[in-house]
Scaffold this motif. Structure first.
Motif, short mmCIF file in Angstrom:
data_model
loop_
_atom_site.label_atom_id
_atom_site.label_comp_id
_atom_site.label_asym_id
_atom_site.label_seq_id
_atom_site.Cartn_x
_atom_site.Cartn_y
_atom_site.Cartn_z
N UNK A 197 0.81 -1.21 0.00
CA UNK A 197 0.00 0.00 0.00
C UNK A 197 0.85 1.26 0.00
N UNK A 198 2.12 1.15 0.43
CA UNK A 198 2.97 2.33 0.50
C UNK A 198 3.85 2.47 -0.72
N UNK A 199 3.64 1.67 -1.76
CA UNK A 199 4.46 1.76 -2.97
C UNK A 199 4.18 3.06 -3.70
N UNK A 200 5.21 3.65 -4.21
CA UNK A 200 5.06 4.87 -5.00
C UNK A 200 4.74 4.47 -6.44
N UNK A 204 1.20 4.87 -16.33
CA UNK A 204 1.99 4.10 -17.28
C UNK A 204 2.40 4.97 -18.46
N UNK A 205 3.65 4.84 -18.88
CA UNK A 205 4.16 5.52 -20.05
C UNK A 205 4.62 4.48 -21.05
N UNK A 209 8.14 -1.20 -18.33
CA UNK A 209 8.11 -2.65 -18.18
C UNK A 209 6.75 -3.05 -17.59
N UNK A 210 6.03 -3.92 -18.28
CA UNK A 210 4.72 -4.34 -17.81
C UNK A 210 4.80 -5.17 -16.52
N UNK A 215 -1.12 -3.53 -9.78
CA UNK A 215 -2.49 -3.87 -10.12
C UNK A 215 -3.50 -3.30 -9.13
N UNK A 216 -3.14 -3.20 -7.86
CA UNK A 216 -4.08 -2.66 -6.89
C UNK A 216 -4.38 -1.19 -7.19
N UNK A 217 -3.36 -0.41 -7.48
CA UNK A 217 -3.59 0.99 -7.83
C UNK A 217 -4.29 1.12 -9.18
N UNK A 218 -3.99 0.19 -10.10
CA UNK A 218 -4.66 0.21 -11.40
C UNK A 218 -6.15 -0.01 -11.25
N UNK A 219 -6.52 -0.96 -10.38
CA UNK A 219 -7.94 -1.23 -10.17
C UNK A 219 -8.63 -0.07 -9.45
N UNK A 220 -7.92 0.58 -8.53
CA UNK A 220 -8.52 1.66 -7.76
C UNK A 220 -8.71 2.92 -8.62
N UNK A 221 -7.77 3.21 -9.49
CA UNK A 221 -7.82 4.45 -10.29
C UNK A 221 -8.40 4.23 -11.68
N UNK A 222 -8.62 2.97 -12.05
CA UNK A 222 -9.19 2.64 -13.36
C UNK A 222 -8.30 3.12 -14.49
N UNK A 223 -6.99 3.13 -14.28
CA UNK A 223 -6.02 3.41 -15.32
C UNK A 223 -4.72 2.69 -14.96
N UNK A 224 -3.94 2.35 -15.98
CA UNK A 224 -2.75 1.54 -15.78
C UNK A 224 -1.71 2.34 -15.01
#
Length: 421
Positions: A197-200, A204-205, A209-210, A215-224
């Protein structure tokens, strides 16, 4: 009158001499008719010279370039506006604009008739083949009379500045595993904490690297979103351009130096599009663009600096200090000896991210030029020191060289990482 007679052509001088000779004969022979003919023959070139000189005084011209800043290989149009405030003889007007050989052929125009107080527009294209700060002009006019008895030259317009910037090639992607692909230019601060949860994270640009997708932040913000695991880049990127004359081969637009300048311009503008701050540094350590004055965000500043760049006469680059000054480095190296590469590596902190394009300048060499150091030894030294290095040749497109450089960034030695959480 003496100034007007100085403009007589060979035909006019011969006719004047013939008139004086006929007049002398008429006096000796007491022939009045011959004397009248002699007077006419003498008056004709004098009158022609006087009219041509008066026409020269009344001529005015202006020059305009559309655009005044152009890329190598692109076309620009020159417009010349000509106006006469006096009377121009119907014999015609010859215009010649002085154009450097790097811009193309020298244009010439013949104006048979120029109406009084009316603007006459003349146009011609230029297609520069060499970068640089070019000077177009001066515009010279040659005024003649209808019989070709007198002619005068006059400068109608001075010089106009044309900035020819290097050719820019579109590039794709960013080096993987580097600060350019995973960090921000000092805008991200790492936060201490525990667990995922504390990851910065950041958006995505293209080129990231994929495997670093959060994924947790991607799901929460609805963007990669991607995880920032590398050390955030605090100073941007330094592009080091080796423009030593002894390090390059070839001449003109097909020289290795022009390839290096074009590649440097392409890299700087490509990184600008991703929002990175870029410093362009020469082999003497001098900042060419991207210093504290412009912040490194202006494409025009970079292109203008490279347009005005001249070959350096240094035997060895100034590598007494870290050329990146604490930033990530992309070095574009000409023919370099092991001693030069060793000095560059020695003064570059090992933990800093460093990439290099080593040019095989011998492939650009023309007949009679001195042999150049091979690129493989320099590449091997750089790779052993943890650099990502590739070899560039004229047969390899710039886009492919950039792709190989991006790939080499992910295959080089270990870099210092900052632990999160």
């Amino acid at each position: 009158m003496r100034g007007a007679l100085s403009g007589l052509t060979t035909r006019g001088r011969c006719l004047l001499a013939a008139g004086f000779a006929a007049g002398l004969c008429a006096v000796v022979l007491n022939e009045r008719d011959l004397l009248r003919v002699a007077a006419f023959v003498v008056a004709l070139p004098v009158l022609a010279a006087w009219l041509a000189q008066r026409a020269r005084v009344g001529l005015h011209a202006s020059r305009f370039l559309f655009p005044s800043r152009v890329q190598v290989g692109a076309a620009t149009e020159v417009k010349v506006e000509l106006r006469s405030a006096g009377r121009l003889p119907t014999g015609g007007l010859l215009l010649e604009d002085n154009v450097p050989y790097a811009l193309g052929a020298r244009p010439r125009f013949v104006v048979e008739r120029l109406p009084r107080n009316t603007v006459t527009a003349l146009r011609y294209p230029l297609k520069p083949v060499m970068r640089g700060i070019q000077q177009v002009g001066p515009l010279m006019a040659r005024i003649t009379d209808p019989f070709g008895l007198a002619e005068f030259d006059r400068e109608l317009a001075g010089r106009s500045r044309l900035v020819v910037v290097p050719r820019v090639v579109g590039l794709n992607g960013l080096p993987s595993g580097s600060g350019m692909g995973a960090g921000d230019d000092g805008s991200i601060r790492l936060r201490a904490g525990q667990g995922e949860d504390d990851a910065v994270v950041r958006q995505y640009r293209h080129g990231d690297d994929l495997r670093k997708v959060h994924w947790r932040s991607t799901a929460r913000r609805d963007e990669l979103m991607v995880r920032v695991e590398e050390r955030p880049w605090r100073g941007g990127t330094t592009v080091l351009l080796d423009h030593r004359l002894t390090a390059h081969r070839g001449t003109g637009p097909n020289s290795s130096l022009e390839w290096a300048v074009s590649f440097a311009a392409s890299v700087c503008l490509h990184l600008h599009r991703f929002g990175h701050q870029v410093r362009l540094v020469g082999d003497d350590g001098r900042v060419l663009a991207g210093g504290s004055g412009d912040g490194g965000h202006s494409d025009a500043v970079v292109l203008d600096a490279l347009a005005a760049l001249q070959p350096s006469h240094r035997r060895e680059p100034a590598v007494g200090l870290d050329p990146g000054a604490g930033q990530e480095v992309i070095a574009i190296l000409g023919g370099s000896t092991p001693a030069v590469v060793d000095a560059l590596v020695r003064n570059r902190p090992r933990g800093m991210r460093s990439l290099a394009v080593v040019m095989d300048v011998g492939a650009w060499a023309t007949a009679g030029e001195d042999p150049a150091p091979g690129p493989e030894e320099a590449r091997g030294l750089l790779t052993a020191a943890g650099w990502g290095a590739v070899v560039a040749r004229p047969s390899t497109p710039m886009g492919q060289v950039w792709q190989e450089l991006c790939h080499s960034a992910g295959n080089r030695g270990p870099v210092v990482r900052t632990e999160v959480g």
